[in-house]
Design a protein around this motif. Structure first.
Motif, PDB file in Angstrom:
ATOM      1  N   SER A 186       0.819  -1.209   0.000  1.00 13.77           N
ATOM      2  CA  SER A 186       0.000   0.000   0.000  1.00 13.77           C
ATOM      3  C   SER A 186       0.859   1.268   0.000  1.00 13.77           C
ATOM      4  N   ASN A 187       2.096   1.174   0.495  1.00 10.84           N
ATOM      5  CA  ASN A 187       3.021   2.304   0.472  1.00 10.84           C
ATOM      6  C   ASN A 187       3.781   2.251  -0.857  1.00 10.84           C
ATOM      7  N   LYS A 188       3.362   3.051  -1.804  1.00  6.37           N
ATOM      8  CA  LYS A 188       3.843   2.933  -3.176  1.00  6.37           C
ATOM      9  C   LYS A 188       5.144   3.692  -3.444  1.00  6.37           C
ATOM     10  N   ARG A 189       5.477   4.688  -2.656  1.00  4.11           N
ATOM     11  CA  ARG A 189       6.604   5.558  -2.961  1.00  4.11           C
ATOM     12  C   ARG A 189       7.946   4.827  -3.075  1.00  4.11           C
ATOM     13  N   PRO A 190       8.331   3.963  -2.135  1.00  2.00           N
ATOM     14  CA  PRO A 190       9.626   3.270  -2.278  1.00  2.00           C
ATOM     15  C   PRO A 190       9.672   2.335  -3.481  1.00  2.00           C
ATOM     16  N   SER A 191       8.546   1.703  -3.794  1.00  2.00           N
ATOM     17  CA  SER A 191       8.538   0.799  -4.935  1.00  2.00           C
ATOM     18  C   SER A 191       8.586   1.566  -6.253  1.00  2.00           C
ATOM     19  N   VAL A 192       7.972   2.724  -6.305  1.00  2.00           N
ATOM     20  CA  VAL A 192       8.057   3.552  -7.510  1.00  2.00           C
ATOM     21  C   VAL A 192       9.493   4.024  -7.709  1.00  2.00           C
ATOM     22  N   LEU A 193      10.169   4.356  -6.622  1.00  2.00           N
ATOM     23  CA  LEU A 193      11.576   4.737  -6.706  1.00  2.00           C
ATOM     24  C   LEU A 193      12.421   3.587  -7.250  1.00  2.00           C
ATOM     25  N   ALA A 194      12.155   2.361  -6.795  1.00  2.00           N
ATOM     26  CA  ALA A 194      12.894   1.190  -7.280  1.00  2.00           C
ATOM     27  C   ALA A 194      12.636   0.957  -8.766  1.00  2.00           C
ATOM     28  N   ILE A 195      11.396   1.158  -9.199  1.00  2.00           N
ATOM     29  CA  ILE A 195      11.053   0.979 -10.612  1.00  2.00           C
ATOM     30  C   ILE A 195      11.760   2.021 -11.466  1.00  2.00           C
ATOM     31  N   PHE A 196      11.716   3.293 -11.051  1.00  2.00           N
ATOM     32  CA  PHE A 196      12.386   4.344 -11.816  1.00  2.00           C
ATOM     33  C   PHE A 196      13.905   4.179 -11.817  1.00  2.00           C
ATOM     34  N   LEU A 197      14.450   3.715 -10.710  1.00  2.00           N
ATOM     35  CA  LEU A 197      15.888   3.468 -10.648  1.00  2.00           C
ATOM     36  C   LEU A 197      16.291   2.370 -11.631  1.00  2.00           C
ATOM     37  N   ALA A 198      15.524   1.295 -11.682  1.00  3.63           N
ATOM     38  CA  ALA A 198      15.817   0.211 -12.623  1.00  3.63           C
ATOM     39  C   ALA A 198      15.675   0.681 -14.065  1.00  3.63           C
ATOM     40  N   CYS A 199      14.672   1.503 -14.342  1.00  2.00           N
ATOM     41  CA  CYS A 199      14.511   2.027 -15.705  1.00  2.00           C
ATOM     42  C   CYS A 199      15.661   2.966 -16.072  1.00  2.00           C
ATOM     43  N   GLY A 200      16.099   3.773 -15.127  1.00  2.00           N
ATOM     44  CA  GLY A 200      17.235   4.663 -15.379  1.00  2.00           C
ATOM     45  C   GLY A 200      18.516   3.901 -15.634  1.00  2.00           C
ATOM     46  N   VAL A 201      18.712   2.808 -14.910  1.00  2.22           N
ATOM     47  CA  VAL A 201      19.889   1.979 -15.138  1.00  2.22           C
ATOM     48  C   VAL A 201      19.801   1.320 -16.507  1.00  2.22           C
TER      49      VAL A 201
END
Length: 107
Positions: free
Chosen positions: A79-94
């Motif tokens: 339910s806490n989406k912010r850390p998972s969104v950060l992980a998704i964007f980090l993986a996409c940036g990599v």
């Protein structure tokens, strides 16, 4: 056991895989820049062929895809989406770093 919540453990693994990929991508690109600086004129002109010998860096797609999938899994479950969104964007940036030729900026 430091993590009682399995989602935090999955996010930590996702962040760790992304960080590992960043370190390895920078290392490969530093090597490519060093090879380019030592090359003579004809080799510099045909350096794209030499770049194919470093195509092993694309094996980093496996841990990168794992990091992205872990981030998506936590996003769907948590339910806490912010850390998972950060992980998704980090993986996409990599992923962008993986396919970009950043060695050209290291010359």
């Amino acid at each position: 056991m430091p993590f009682k919540n399995p989602d935090k453990r999955l996010l930590t693994v996702s962040y760790g895989l992304s960080a590992l990929c960043i370190v390895l991508i920078i290392g490969v690109n530093r090597n490519l820049a060093a090879v380019y600086q030592r090359a003579d004129g004809k080799s510099k002109m045909l350096f794209g062929i030499i770049e194919f010998s470093y195509s092993g860096q694309y094996c980093l797609l496996i841990p990168l895809a794992s990091a992205l999938l872990l981030g998506l899994l936590v996003y769907i479950r948590n339910s806490n989406k912010r850390p998972s969104v950060l992980a998704i964007f980090l993986a996409c940036g990599v992923g962008v770093l993986l396919f970009a030729r950043i060695w050209r900026f290291m010359i």
